[in-house]
Motif scaffolding. Sequence first.
Motif, PDB file in Angstrom:
ATOM      1  N   TYR A  39      43.439  12.199  90.080  1.00  0.00           N
ATOM      2  CA  TYR A  39      43.848  10.958  89.759  1.00  0.00           C
ATOM      3  C   TYR A  39      43.396  10.742  88.214  1.00  0.00           C
ATOM      4  CZ  TYR A  39      44.489   9.407  94.663  1.00  0.00           C
ATOM      5  OH  TYR A  39      45.142   9.429  95.804  1.00  0.00           O
ATOM      6  N   HIS A  42      40.030   6.427  84.195  1.00  0.00           N
ATOM      7  CA  HIS A  42      40.243   5.165  83.273  1.00  0.00           C
ATOM      8  C   HIS A  42      39.084   5.286  82.366  1.00  0.00           C
ATOM      9  CE1 HIS A  42      41.332   1.172  81.931  1.00  0.00           C
ATOM     10  NE2 HIS A  42      40.159   0.840  82.316  1.00  0.00           N
ATOM     11  N   LYS A 297      48.881   8.590  97.422  1.00  0.00           N
ATOM     12  CA  LYS A 297      48.829   8.719  95.899  1.00  0.00           C
ATOM     13  C   LYS A 297      49.999   7.899  95.333  1.00  0.00           C
ATOM     14  CE  LYS A 297      48.475  12.396  93.578  1.00  0.00           C
ATOM     15  NZ  LYS A 297      47.956  13.653  92.540  1.00  0.00           N
ATOM     16  N   CYS A 298      51.091   8.248  96.003  1.00  0.00           N
ATOM     17  CA  CYS A 298      52.417   7.646  95.448  1.00  0.00           C
ATOM     18  C   CYS A 298      53.083   6.483  96.259  1.00  0.00           C
ATOM     19  CB  CYS A 298      53.322   8.594  95.430  1.00  0.00           C
ATOM     20  SG  CYS A 298      53.284  10.095  94.407  1.00  0.00           S
ATOM     21  N   ASP A 299      53.032   6.556  97.599  1.00  0.00           N
ATOM     22  CA  ASP A 299      53.519   5.588  98.297  1.00  0.00           C
ATOM     23  C   ASP A 299      52.552   4.133  98.428  1.00  0.00           C
ATOM     24  OD1 ASP A 299      55.527   7.166  98.574  1.00  0.00           O
ATOM     25  OD2 ASP A 299      55.257   7.834 100.583  1.00  0.00           O
ATOM     26  N   SER A 301      49.384   3.668  96.712  1.00  0.00           N
ATOM     27  CA  SER A 301      48.606   3.290  95.420  1.00  0.00           C
ATOM     28  C   SER A 301      49.368   4.279  94.434  1.00  0.00           C
ATOM     29  CB  SER A 301      47.194   4.055  95.865  1.00  0.00           C
ATOM     30  OG  SER A 301      47.135   5.498  96.080  1.00  0.00           O
ATOM     31  N   ASP A 302      48.210   4.266  93.373  1.00  0.00           N
ATOM     32  CA  ASP A 302      48.813   5.026  92.117  1.00  0.00           C
ATOM     33  C   ASP A 302      47.777   5.750  91.727  1.00  0.00           C
ATOM     34  OD1 ASP A 302      49.866   5.343  89.614  1.00  0.00           O
ATOM     35  OD2 ASP A 302      49.603   3.446  88.941  1.00  0.00           O
ATOM     36  N   ASP A 303      48.240   6.974  90.999  1.00  0.00           N
ATOM     37  CA  ASP A 303      47.504   7.952  90.398  1.00  0.00           C
ATOM     38  C   ASP A 303      46.816   7.605  89.172  1.00  0.00           C
ATOM     39  OD1 ASP A 303      49.563   8.180  88.638  1.00  0.00           O
ATOM     40  OD2 ASP A 303      50.152  10.477  89.101  1.00  0.00           O
ATOM     41  N   ARG A 304      46.866   6.493  88.736  1.00  0.00           N
ATOM     42  CA  ARG A 304      46.029   6.208  87.512  1.00  0.00           C
ATOM     43  C   ARG A 304      45.024   4.992  87.860  1.00  0.00           C
ATOM     44  NH1 ARG A 304      47.896   8.676  82.978  1.00  0.00           N
ATOM     45  NH2 ARG A 304      50.090   9.405  83.280  1.00  0.00           N
ATOM     46  N   LYS A 306      42.195   2.467  87.674  1.00  0.00           N
ATOM     47  CA  LYS A 306      41.744   1.336  86.810  1.00  0.00           C
ATOM     48  C   LYS A 306      40.340   0.924  86.834  1.00  0.00           C
ATOM     49  CE  LYS A 306      46.469  -0.504  87.406  1.00  0.00           C
ATOM     50  NZ  LYS A 306      46.875   0.781  88.451  1.00  0.00           N
ATOM     51  N   TYR A 316      38.734   2.938  96.339  1.00  0.00           N
ATOM     52  CA  TYR A 316      39.996   3.147  96.119  1.00  0.00           C
ATOM     53  C   TYR A 316      40.788   3.903  97.032  1.00  0.00           C
ATOM     54  CZ  TYR A 316      44.455   3.552  93.247  1.00  0.00           C
ATOM     55  OH  TYR A 316      45.589   3.425  92.972  1.00  0.00           O
ATOM     56  N   THR A 320      43.109   2.790 100.386  1.00  0.00           N
ATOM     57  CA  THR A 320      44.455   3.348 100.856  1.00  0.00           C
ATOM     58  C   THR A 320      44.519   3.971 101.994  1.00  0.00           C
ATOM     59  OG1 THR A 320      44.302   3.997  98.286  1.00  0.00           O
ATOM     60  CG2 THR A 320      46.012   5.003  99.709  1.00  0.00           C
TER      61      THR A 320
END
Length: 330
Positions: A39, A42, A297-299, A301-304, A306, A316, A320
């Motif tokens: 991931y 940040h 990671k994609c469906d 949540s997000d791979d970036r 915060k 996080y 998920t």
Amino acid sequence: QIMTEYGLWSKAKWDHVRENIDSKIIHKENELVGDTTHYYGHSVFKTIEYTDSKGKEKKKSQSKTTKKCRCEDPVNCPHPWELADEGAGTIVKAHNRYIWGHKASILGLPLQGIPIDAVAVSDAATHDGETIHPHVVRLFENLPQVVPWIDTVLYDGAADSQGLKDKFDKDFNIRLRASLNPRRRKPVTANLPRGMEKVTPYGTLFCSADYEMDYKGMRYESEKFIYHASLDDNGCSVCLSCEQKSTCCRLSKKGRVVTLPFSVLPHIDPKDPPMARRFKAMMTHRPSVERMIKRLKCDLSDDRLKKRGNAAFQAYLDKTMIAFHILLRQ
């Protein structure tokens, strides 16, 4: 913040996984599959120089340091400096391709495609082969009802280590199967049987006519691997119509049979060779972990990221996983 600091998200996650196991939504499987994923962090990093235990000067990347206090003079106050993004590191994805971020280890059941745990690696720069054993220990401690299910763990070439396989056998009495990692070995072209061109580090044998020989088995008494000429579309041996038959296998009516000593491929375990059909069939289950990672990671949540720090990253992942297992019940 309270949920994150006290690990309450993790406790809630385990409750949801256990509920799905107890209600038979998750069924018994004999295999466990694992892998790691990254991931994007940040934060930013800086390169520092240090001296290792052997006295050598080395460099490494780490996040910038900060103080959590609110003193008027933070530079001179007695509070310690801490990493702004603890757990982040440089992840090597390929040659000259590096990512600054956090690393997560995923474990799941391959036939159902269900992840049953996702854990933040304490240092993202950790080699993937060093993450699988402690993660399995953590899984079995939190889900003891899964322990009797598993007899095989599937992983990629990062775990292709005889020492690690022996450790799994000793600690859990289960087999660790990993994709072969030839570790920069080159194809063998010298001292091969007549008519053979090369054997790859993965144990694939090619003849001088560029046909791939089929692996058939081994002879333990003589310590040799057995290969047979492949068949064409009509079910006949390719040797029968080969232009080099007169110099390779002139008298053969069923195709060439070749044996290779174990010493030609010393890095391959004769008890579980990667050329065998049973090994290839089992390893076809391993890519299911990629679909698990895609869903998490994609469906969902997000791979970036915060937020910073391993605790926030673990929260996080836990949230998920909670979402995934709630949806699994619907």
